[in-house]
Write a protein that holds these residues in place. Structure first.
Motif, mmCIF file in Angstrom:
data_model
loop_
_atom_site.group_PDB
_atom_site.id
_atom_site.type_symbol
_atom_site.label_atom_id
_atom_site.label_comp_id
_atom_site.label_asym_id
_atom_site.label_seq_id
_atom_site.Cartn_x
_atom_site.Cartn_y
_atom_site.Cartn_z
ATOM 1 N N PHE A 171 0.898 -1.222 -0.165
ATOM 2 C CA PHE A 171 -0.102 -0.033 0.021
ATOM 3 C C PHE A 171 0.759 1.223 0.041
ATOM 4 C CE2 PHE A 171 -1.620 3.310 2.703
ATOM 5 C CZ PHE A 171 -2.658 4.114 1.760
ATOM 6 N N LEU A 172 1.958 1.055 0.822
ATOM 7 C CA LEU A 172 2.765 2.492 0.754
ATOM 8 C C LEU A 172 3.603 2.893 -0.456
ATOM 9 C CD1 LEU A 172 4.389 1.932 4.392
ATOM 10 C CD2 LEU A 172 2.733 3.488 3.918
ATOM 11 N N ARG A 173 3.795 1.789 -1.119
ATOM 12 C CA ARG A 173 4.449 1.898 -2.403
ATOM 13 C C ARG A 173 3.494 2.509 -3.450
ATOM 14 N NH1 ARG A 173 6.662 -3.010 -1.360
ATOM 15 N NH2 ARG A 173 5.162 -4.167 -2.332
ATOM 16 N N GLU A 174 2.158 2.138 -3.394
ATOM 17 C CA GLU A 174 1.187 2.554 -4.448
ATOM 18 C C GLU A 174 0.718 3.828 -4.040
ATOM 19 O OE1 GLU A 174 -1.534 -0.465 -4.883
ATOM 20 O OE2 GLU A 174 0.007 -2.059 -5.335
ATOM 21 N N ASP A 175 0.761 4.405 -2.910
ATOM 22 C CA ASP A 175 0.083 5.665 -2.263
ATOM 23 C C ASP A 175 0.753 6.799 -2.625
ATOM 24 O OD1 ASP A 175 -1.909 7.021 -0.853
ATOM 25 O OD2 ASP A 175 -0.294 7.396 0.827
#
Length: 109
Positions: free
Chosen positions: A105-109
């Motif tokens: 999620f952090l990579r995509e956010d």
């Protein structure tokens, strides 16, 4: 940022549970500057509810100040409750560990 992940037993090594409303526990992680700073495992108050489990779980996440929920799927009512409160929902497969799901999620956010 606070992330709640639907889990069975909880913790970063547990797998993402596919059922949000009836998940036994939530693993709640506080994330700062892209790093997981703290982790708590808390029982889901909606898990054993006869009716409205998803709404109870969603209200719990709201009360906990969660910004993002990660689970396999949400029911339509719990989805509406989270959406109205500004909480983002992210779907993750049951083969993904909690820490992996948060990092994805952090990579995509």
């Amino acid at each position: 940022m606070r992330v709640a992940v639907a889990t069975i037993t909880g913790g970063l090594e547990d797998f993402v549970n596919q059922h949000f409303g009836r998940t036994p526990t939530f693993t709640i992680a506080d994330v700062e500057d892209g790093e997981i700073k703290s982790v708590r495992v808390v029982p889901n108050p909606g898990a054993s509810a006869q009716r409205g489990a998803g709404v109870q779980a969603a209200q719990f996440c709201i009360d906990e100040g969660v910004d993002v929920v990660i689970a396999g799927q949400l029911g339509p009512t719990s989805s509406q409750v989270l959406q109205k409160s500004g909480i983002k929902f992210v779907s993750a497969p049951p083969t993904m560990k909690v820490e992996e799901a948060i990092r994805a999620f952090l990579r995509e956010d």
